[in-house]
Structure formats: structure tokens, C-alpha cells
Design a protein around this motif. Structure first.
Motif, short mmCIF file in Angstrom:
data_model
loop_
_atom_site.label_atom_id
_atom_site.label_comp_id
_atom_site.label_asym_id
_atom_site.label_seq_id
_atom_site.Cartn_x
_atom_site.Cartn_y
_atom_site.Cartn_z
N GLY A 191 0.82 -1.21 0.00
CA GLY A 191 0.00 0.00 0.00
C GLY A 191 0.85 1.26 0.00
O GLY A 191 0.53 2.24 -0.70
N LEU A 192 1.93 1.26 0.78
CA LEU A 192 2.82 2.42 0.78
C LEU A 192 3.49 2.61 -0.57
O LEU A 192 3.59 3.74 -1.07
CB LEU A 192 3.90 2.25 1.86
N TYR A 193 3.95 1.51 -1.17
CA TYR A 193 4.57 1.62 -2.49
C TYR A 193 3.59 2.20 -3.51
O TYR A 193 3.94 3.08 -4.31
CB TYR A 193 5.06 0.26 -2.97
N ARG A 194 2.36 1.71 -3.49
CA ARG A 194 1.35 2.24 -4.42
C ARG A 194 1.13 3.72 -4.19
O ARG A 194 1.02 4.51 -5.15
CB ARG A 194 0.03 1.47 -4.25
N ASP A 195 1.08 4.12 -2.92
CA ASP A 195 0.79 5.52 -2.62
C ASP A 195 1.91 6.45 -3.06
O ASP A 195 1.65 7.60 -3.42
CB ASP A 195 0.55 5.69 -1.12
N MET A 196 3.13 5.96 -3.08
CA MET A 196 4.26 6.80 -3.47
C MET A 196 4.53 6.78 -4.99
O MET A 196 4.90 7.80 -5.56
CB MET A 196 5.52 6.36 -2.74
N PHE A 197 4.34 5.62 -5.60
CA PHE A 197 4.82 5.45 -6.99
C PHE A 197 3.73 5.40 -8.06
O PHE A 197 3.98 5.76 -9.19
CB PHE A 197 5.67 4.17 -7.07
N LYS A 198 2.55 4.95 -7.70
CA LYS A 198 1.49 4.83 -8.69
C LYS A 198 0.73 6.14 -8.84
O LYS A 198 0.81 7.04 -8.02
CB LYS A 198 0.52 3.70 -8.31
#
Length: 450
Positions: free
Chosen positions: A442-449
Motif C-alpha cells: 500500500g505504501l509503495y502504491r501511494d508513493m509510486f502509482k
């Protein structure tokens, strides 16, 4: 007659010294002005002309990536430039799971600054900050100067080895090389992963610093993951946790249960054992009460704000922060006398946990602050959220967790503690183990997507 240098020329001169001598470290060389070469004319960075108010964000960690993305969402007119010295991203959060083989390296590092910039309509600028001229609102970098309307610094933390009794720069360097703390640079994770994989038995020491260090439960989680590998490989070995604190700093009951029930003959927890000196050559750690020999170690010293904060002249006085953090106000993250400069993430002096979820959620708020101020408005204070999963068992993968908010006193402009809705989940189970992975995704999605 000695020529006096104004503030801009001094910072430019310092940046020139850095570019000539340090090969890319994110610091500014503050040498003697009289011995420095003549200041050359400035060179502007090769960037497109700003199409709106230019927001420059320094640091491509959790906080910086989040601010860059959401400031643009909050105010589409912002022309956002993310300045990051790394050309490859890898997260510190979740790295402990890699040591125990629960995730692969791709899980941590398969994320691109380029993709984040394209997906979220900002510019990724690969450069090292070398100076700052707040009078002309100009950031100096190794790739040229950048003019800004708003500047957000999110450079993270640096280690403070002097606070564990290591004053000699040579010894500090050898500690970084041989026994890294594992909370700053991605290459530290590579080394610790190798250490865990090649450990053949004996004593592995994990130190825990005092103060507000990055990710309070992480050293205890790491000890569990190393112990899990010792257990899996049937080694004659143990993990000693030398904790400078009188008790485990967070989720104590859950960690103690894991130590006692899963790793009774492997983990030895020693509280109130602050490190007072380290000999990396004889492999000895000195404390106030005893000397500990080790076969291998991850030595986590005290932390301070990134040295960049100090070198840019933004550090708070010691009366406000004993960890050399930024001199910003509590409510808006603004540098005390400059409405165009902000600091977020782990270099801020707030008593919030220095952790990924905290940095991410406070960055959402900072993005709103910036958008409001660009429009000449103010917004109400919002608490960040600290959601943190700690994996304590590898097979099966089980975790404990916490979900916390904070309370702000507007009259005193201070954070007074955790809010009443804070929840701690101390019974380890596989559902929370899976939750740790979903949280990271979820954190990766929030930063990169997008």
C-alpha cells in the motif's frame, strides 16, 4: 584588505568545495572563506521553465515522494521538482523480512523514481544538494541551481556515533563499513543480509539506541528475524539485544512473548545497556556495566537529523532539539523565519515515530499545507498516523502491530502524546503477518502509482 563574502557567495563557495572534493555526499563543505578559490558564476539547472509556482522537494524517501505526488494533486498548478541524489530506490521499511527470506530484494527495490515522476506529473532530478540561498529562493545542486517558490526538505536521518562513545572518525568509518546500523543506506541492507546468511554461530549483537530513533520496533523485529534463521539452520548461536532504554520502546509485551516462547535459548534481551564504546577490530562493545564480545553485529547508533539540515543552516538550537533536527514550527512544518521553506519526515523535531507510515501520512498533510499557502489560505492541523507491523516469527510468518494517532496542543504548539484511539495488537498471528506485506504494498502504491 580582506574581502567579505555575502551569504549567497559563501554558500556558493561551499558548494564548489563540495563538488570538487566529496564526490556526491549530501553535505556542504564549510571551510575557511579566505582559503577558497574565487566564486564562479552560477549555472542554472537544465530544467524546463516553470509553468506555475515551483515546488522543489529534496529527498526521495517516503516523505519526499509523498509530498511530491500529493502537492501536485492538491494544487495542479504546482510545478514540482523532486531532487534526489540516488538513481535507484530501495525502501528501509520491510528490510528485516528480507533477512529471513520472507521477501526478495525486488520487493524492496523494484520501484522507479522515473515511474513515480511520470505517473504523478512531476520532474525527478538526479542531483546532490550543495547549498541554499534563501534570500533569492535558490537551491544549489551538483547539476546546477534551481529557483523555487516553495522548498520542502525531506532528507531523513544521519547516524550520531559520538553518542555511543565513538569519537574517532576512523573508527566511525570502520563501524559503518563492518557493522552497519541498517537504517540509512540501501547498501547497509545488502551487508546485513549477507551477514545473516553467512552467520555460522556464536554471538550476534543488535544494539538499540536511546532517543527518538528511526522505526522504534525495528531492532527488536530484526533480532527475531536473525533468531529465526539461527533456529532454522540449527546453529549454536544467540542474538544479544543491548538496549539503551529501560524497556522495549513499543509493543513490549508482544516482543517479550516472542522472545520467551519462540527464541528462549536464542535471544537474550539486556535493557538499560547503553553503548559507551565499540572496538570493531577486537569485536568488543563497552557499556556502563560490562563488556560484550561478539562474532557479528548490527550496531545501531543514536540518530540525528540528516547532516544536510545542519549544513544548510536550518538546524534548531539544542534547547529545542538534542538530535540536531530542523527548526520548524509544530503545526505547519515551516522553517521558523521563512514561509517558503519546510521540513518533513525524519528530520523534523516532532515526537512522532520516525517511521514510514508516519512520514507518509504527515506528508499528505504537508502537501495540503503547501497547496493552501499557495492560495493564501491556512488549514486545520491533522495528526499523522503510525501504523506499524512487526514480524516476530518467520515460519509461519506472524506479526504484531500498532495503530496510533497524536494529540496537538495549539496553545503551547506542542504534541502532547498519543490519542485515545491508539490501538496495540500484541497477539501474534498469521493474519497480521500477511497484513505486514499488504501494508508495504500500500505504501509503495501511494508513493509510486498514479
Amino acid at each position: 584588505m580582506t574581502q567579505q563574502l555575502d551569504r549567497r557567495n559563501f554558500l556558493k563557495l561551499s558548494g564548489a568545495a563540495l563538488a570538487a572534493g566529496s564526490g556526491g555526499a549530501a553535505t556542504v563543505a564549510m571551510g575557511q572563506a579566505s582559503a577558497a578559490p574565487a566564486v564562479q558564476a552560477s549555472r542554472m539547472a537544465d530544467l524546463p521553465k516553470a509553468k506555475g509556482p515551483r515546488l522543489v522537494v529534496v529527498g526521495g524517501g517516503t516523505s519526499g515522494l509523498t509530498v511530491a505526488k500529493y502537492a501536485k494533486k492538491e494544487n495542479p498548478d504546482f510545478d514540482v521538482v523532486l531532487v534526489e541524489r540516488r538513481d535507484m530506490y530501495s525502501s528501509c521499511f520491510s528490510s528485516n523480512l528480507w533477512y529471513a527470506g520472507l521477501i526478495n530484494l525486488e520487493f524492496l527495490a523494484n520501484h522507479s523514481f522515473l515511474d513515480a515522476a511520470v505517473n504523478n506529473h512531476y520532474i525527478y532530478f538526479n542531483a546532490t544538494v550543495t547549498g541554499l540561498d534563501r534570500d533569492s529562493k535558490t537551491l544549489l545542486t551538483s547539476q546546477g541551481d534551481i529557483r523555487y517558490d516553495f522548498l520542502v526538505l525531506a532528507p531523513g536521518i544521519s547516524y550520531d556515533y559520538e553518542k555511543i562513545g565513538v569519537d574517532d572518525v576512523g573508527v566511525q568509518t570502520d563501524l559503518r563499513l563492518r557493522y552497519p546500523g541498517g537504517f540509512v543506506s540501501p547498501t547497509e541492507h545488502i551487508t546485513i543480509h549477507r551477514k545473516v546468511r553467512e552467520f555460522e554461530g556464536g554471538t550476534f549483537i543488535q544494539t538499540v539506541p536511546s532517543g527518538n530513533y528511526r522505526c522504534l520496533p525495528a531492532p527488536y523485529e530484526r533480532a527475531c528475524m536473525i533468531a529465526a534463521m539461527i533456529k532454522k539452520n540449527k546453529l549454536k548461536g544467540k542474538v544479544i539485544i543491548l538496549d539503551a532504554n529501560p524497556e522495549i520502546t513499543i509493543k513490549a509485551e508482544g516482543f517479550h512473548s516472542a522472545f520467551d516462547e519462540l527464541y528462549k535459548d536464542i535471544i537474550e534481551y539486556v535493557p538499560q545497556m547503553a553503548v559507551k564504546g565499540v572496538d570493531p577490530y577486537k569485536r568488543k562493545i563497552e557499556t556502563d556495566f560490562d563488556t560484550y564480545d561478539f562474532d557479528d553485529a548490527a550496531i545501531y547508533p543514536n540518530v540525528r537529523a540528516s547532516t544536510l539540515i545542519e549544513h544548510l543552516g536550518l538546524m534548531a538550537p539544542s534547547t529545542k532539539s538534542n538530535q540536531k533536527e530542523a527548526n520548524i514550527d509544530t503545526r505547519f512544518y515551516q522553517y521558523v523565519d521563512d514561509p517558503h521553506v519546510y521540513v518533513s519526515g525524519d528530520s523534523r523535531p516532532h515526537p512522532y515515530s520516525k517511521s514510514a507510515n508516519t512520514s507518509n501520512t504527515e506528508a499528505h498533510y504537508v502537501a495540503k499545507v503547501l497547496a493552501a499557502r499557495a492560495a493564501g489560505k491556512e488549514i486545520s492541523w491533522q495528526s499523522p498516523e503510525t501504523i506499524c507491523y512487526s514480524v516476530v516469527n518467520a515460519d509461519p510468518m506472524q506479526a504484531i502491530s500498532v495503530d496510533a494517532h497524536y494529540v496537538y496542543d495549539p496553545e503551547k504548539d506542542v504534541i502532547t502524546g498519543f490519542s485515545d484511539d491508539t490501538k496495540v495488537y500484541l497477539d501474534r498471528d498469521e493474519a497480521k503477518g500477511q497484513g505486514a506485506l499488504e501494508w508495504a504494498h500500500g505504501l509503495y502504491r501511494d508513493m509510486f502509482k498514479a
